[in-house]
Write a protein that holds these residues in place. Sequence first.
Motif, PDB file in Angstrom:
ATOM      1  N   ALA A   1      -3.227  -4.810  -4.144  1.00  0.00           N
ATOM      2  CA  ALA A   1      -3.566  -6.218  -4.342  1.00  0.00           C
ATOM      3  C   ALA A   1      -4.069  -6.887  -3.064  1.00  0.00           C
ATOM      4  N   PHE A   2      -3.536  -6.454  -1.921  1.00  0.00           N
ATOM      5  CA  PHE A   2      -3.868  -7.056  -0.628  1.00  0.00           C
ATOM      6  C   PHE A   2      -4.186  -5.935   0.371  1.00  0.00           C
TER       7      PHE A   2
ATOM      8  N   CYS B   1       8.967 -12.628   9.909  1.00  0.00           N
ATOM      9  CA  CYS B   1       7.536 -12.331   9.894  1.00  0.00           C
ATOM     10  C   CYS B   1       6.797 -13.193   8.884  1.00  0.00           C
ATOM     11  N   ARG B   2       5.484 -12.994   8.871  1.00  0.00           N
ATOM     12  CA  ARG B   2       4.622 -13.534   7.833  1.00  0.00           C
ATOM     13  C   ARG B   2       3.846 -12.352   7.266  1.00  0.00           C
ATOM     14  N   PHE B   3       3.717 -12.336   5.952  1.00  0.00           N
ATOM     15  CA  PHE B   3       2.827 -11.378   5.316  1.00  0.00           C
ATOM     16  C   PHE B   3       1.544 -12.134   5.038  1.00  0.00           C
ATOM     17  N   VAL B   4       0.437 -11.625   5.578  1.00  0.00           N
ATOM     18  CA  VAL B   4      -0.855 -12.281   5.392  1.00  0.00           C
ATOM     19  C   VAL B   4      -1.842 -11.269   4.831  1.00  0.00           C
ATOM     20  N   GLY B   5      -2.739 -11.736   3.989  1.00  0.00           N
ATOM     21  CA  GLY B   5      -3.750 -10.855   3.427  1.00  0.00           C
ATOM     22  C   GLY B   5      -4.637 -11.602   2.455  1.00  0.00           C
ATOM     23  N   THR B   6      -5.589 -10.868   1.894  1.00  0.00           N
ATOM     24  CA  THR B   6      -6.536 -11.434   0.936  1.00  0.00           C
ATOM     25  C   THR B   6      -6.328 -10.769  -0.416  1.00  0.00           C
ATOM     26  N   HIS B   7      -6.200 -11.560  -1.447  1.00  0.00           N
ATOM     27  CA  HIS B   7      -5.905 -11.066  -2.791  1.00  0.00           C
ATOM     28  C   HIS B   7      -7.192 -10.550  -3.449  1.00  0.00           C
ATOM     29  N   THR B   8      -7.435  -9.241  -3.328  1.00  0.00           N
ATOM     30  CA  THR B   8      -8.663  -8.651  -3.878  1.00  0.00           C
ATOM     31  C   THR B   8      -8.390  -7.623  -4.972  1.00  0.00           C
ATOM     32  N   GLY B   9      -7.119  -7.445  -5.340  1.00  0.00           N
ATOM     33  CA  GLY B   9      -6.773  -6.507  -6.403  1.00  0.00           C
ATOM     34  C   GLY B   9      -5.735  -7.116  -7.330  1.00  0.00           C
TER      35      GLY B   9
END
Length: 136
Positions: free
Chosen positions: A60-61, A82-90
């Motif tokens: 997903a990310f 922490c931080r979880f960061v990402g782009t939702h492409t799935g």
Amino acid sequence: MSFEGNEIRDLVHCLYAAIDRNDRATLEAVVSQRVVVEVGGEGPVGWHEWIGRLDEFFTAFPDGRHELDEVLVDGSHGVSRCRFVGTHTGLFRGIAPTGKAVSVAGIHIDRFQGDMLVTHRGQLDMHGLYQQLRGA
């Protein structure tokens, strides 16, 4: 074999870097096949179910990563904020890709025996993640 604070800190960084790269070989080298994982309010799971959950996030990310803001060490435990960061492409839990950038807070408590992870407990702001994905 007992590890010192800096070695535990290095193992924590190695673990999350391997998760972020979807580096199965490194994960298999630093995570016990008998690991016990508790994430959120869900009951404990083992290695295979945890890998399935990690795969779900990676799908997903794919650019997702853990930005470790702080790592505290107490004996054999590494505690990370922490931080979880990402782009939702799935696809993620029934939510079609949105292309949205996400950033959510997390806390992990990892226990090591020697250089192997044996227990992982984590809390990720899933409510915040869903809000960001759904635009609410």
